[in-house]
Design a protein around this motif. Structure first.
Motif, PDB file in Angstrom:
ATOM      1  N   ARG A   1      40.820  35.122  41.922  1.00 31.29           N
ATOM      2  CA  ARG A   1      40.172  35.429  40.655  1.00 31.29           C
ATOM      3  C   ARG A   1      40.695  34.492  39.579  1.00 31.29           C
ATOM      4  O   ARG A   1      41.785  33.943  39.711  1.00 31.29           O
ATOM      5  CB  ARG A   1      40.494  36.853  40.217  1.00 31.29           C
TER       6      ARG A   1
ATOM      7  N   PRO B   1      44.127  44.650  38.225  1.00 32.41           N
ATOM      8  CA  PRO B   1      44.105  44.940  36.787  1.00 32.41           C
ATOM      9  C   PRO B   1      45.338  45.707  36.314  1.00 32.41           C
ATOM     10  O   PRO B   1      45.826  45.475  35.207  1.00 32.41           O
ATOM     11  CB  PRO B   1      42.832  45.766  36.612  1.00 32.41           C
TER      12      PRO B   1
ATOM     13  N   ASP C   1      43.008  29.487  31.742  1.00 36.02           N
ATOM     14  CA  ASP C   1      42.627  30.145  32.989  1.00 36.02           C
ATOM     15  C   ASP C   1      43.691  29.915  34.050  1.00 36.02           C
ATOM     16  O   ASP C   1      44.211  28.809  34.197  1.00 36.02           O
ATOM     17  CB  ASP C   1      41.289  29.614  33.502  1.00 36.02           C
TER      18      ASP C   1
ATOM     19  N   TYR D   1      44.261  39.730  28.016  1.00 32.63           N
ATOM     20  CA  TYR D   1      43.823  39.027  29.210  1.00 32.63           C
ATOM     21  C   TYR D   1      42.393  39.424  29.521  1.00 32.63           C
ATOM     22  O   TYR D   1      41.873  40.423  29.005  1.00 32.63           O
ATOM     23  CB  TYR D   1      44.712  39.340  30.416  1.00 32.63           C
TER      24      TYR D   1
ATOM     25  N   LEU E   1      42.094  34.511  35.871  1.00 31.49           N
ATOM     26  CA  LEU E   1      42.684  35.351  34.842  1.00 31.49           C
ATOM     27  C   LEU E   1      42.826  34.494  33.594  1.00 31.49           C
ATOM     28  O   LEU E   1      43.475  33.442  33.634  1.00 31.49           O
ATOM     29  CB  LEU E   1      44.054  35.855  35.305  1.00 31.49           C
TER      30      LEU E   1
ATOM     31  N   PHE F   1      39.629  39.014  33.102  1.00 35.51           N
ATOM     32  CA  PHE F   1      39.275  38.419  34.381  1.00 35.51           C
ATOM     33  C   PHE F   1      37.930  37.734  34.203  1.00 35.51           C
ATOM     34  O   PHE F   1      36.972  38.358  33.746  1.00 35.51           O
ATOM     35  CB  PHE F   1      39.213  39.476  35.492  1.00 35.51           C
TER      36      PHE F   1
ATOM     37  N   THR G   1      45.929  39.767  40.808  1.00 34.00           N
ATOM     38  CA  THR G   1      44.505  40.080  40.905  1.00 34.00           C
ATOM     39  C   THR G   1      44.234  41.536  40.561  1.00 34.00           C
ATOM     40  O   THR G   1      43.098  41.919  40.322  1.00 34.00           O
ATOM     41  CB  THR G   1      43.940  39.798  42.316  1.00 34.00           C
TER      42      THR G   1
END
Length: 126
Positions: free
Chosen positions: A52, A12, A2, A22, A54, A24, A10
Motif C-alpha cells: 500500500r 490502519p 508517499d 496519514y 501510506l 492510505f 499496512t
C-alpha cells in the motif's frame, strides 16, 4: 510524502497508533524486490511485492519505528511509474533472522544501494 508499506504499517491500527496525520493512497506493487518474513517482514532482491501507499509528513516517526538509527531498516527512495518518488523501508536480514543474501560485499546499506542502482526496482501505483 508517499511510503510503500508491505508489513505492519499496512494495518490502519498501526498507522493510527504512530502517526497524527496519514492517509492510505491505495494499492501498489513493488517490482524488483519481494517480501520475506522474519522477526518482521523485509524485502529481498528479485520478484515483486504487493503493498500500500501510506502518505504522511511524519517520516521521522516512521524512521524511529523502523529502527533506522540502529540499522534495523534502511529507508530508500524508489521511482514510481507516475514519475514521483516513493520511500521504502528495507530490513537487514542479519538482524531480522532471515536467510536472505544481498549481492556484493560490505555493509548491508551499501549492498542495498548497489542493488537498487543496478536493477529495475520501482513502484507501480494502482
Amino acid at each position: 510524502m508517499d511510503v510503500f508499506v508491505y508489513g505492519t504499517l499496512t494495518e490502519p491500527s498501526t498507522a493510527e497508533r504512530l502517526l497524527d496525520r496519514y492517509e492510505f493512497d491505495g494499492r501498489a506493487v513493488l517490482r524488483g524486490l519481494y517480501r520475506v518474513d522474519g522477526s518482521y517482514p523485509t524485502l529481498a532482491p528479485g520478484g515483486r511485492c504487493e503493498g500500500r501507499l501510506l502518505s504522511t509528513s511524519e517520516v521521522a516517526t516512521l524512521d524511529r519505528y523502523e529502527g533506522v538509527d540502529s540499522g534495523l531498516y534502511v529507508r530508500r527512495s524508489l521511482p514510481a511509474d507516475d514519475g514521483s518518488t516513493v520511500e521504502c523501508y528495507i530490513g537487514d536480514p542479519a538482524q531480522l533472522g532471515v536467510a536472505v543474501t544481498w549481492p556484493g560485499t560490505g555493509p548491508f546499506a551499501d549492498r542495498v544501494d548497489r542493488y537498487l542502482d543496478t536493477s529495475d526496482v520501482g513502484v507501480t501505483i494502482r
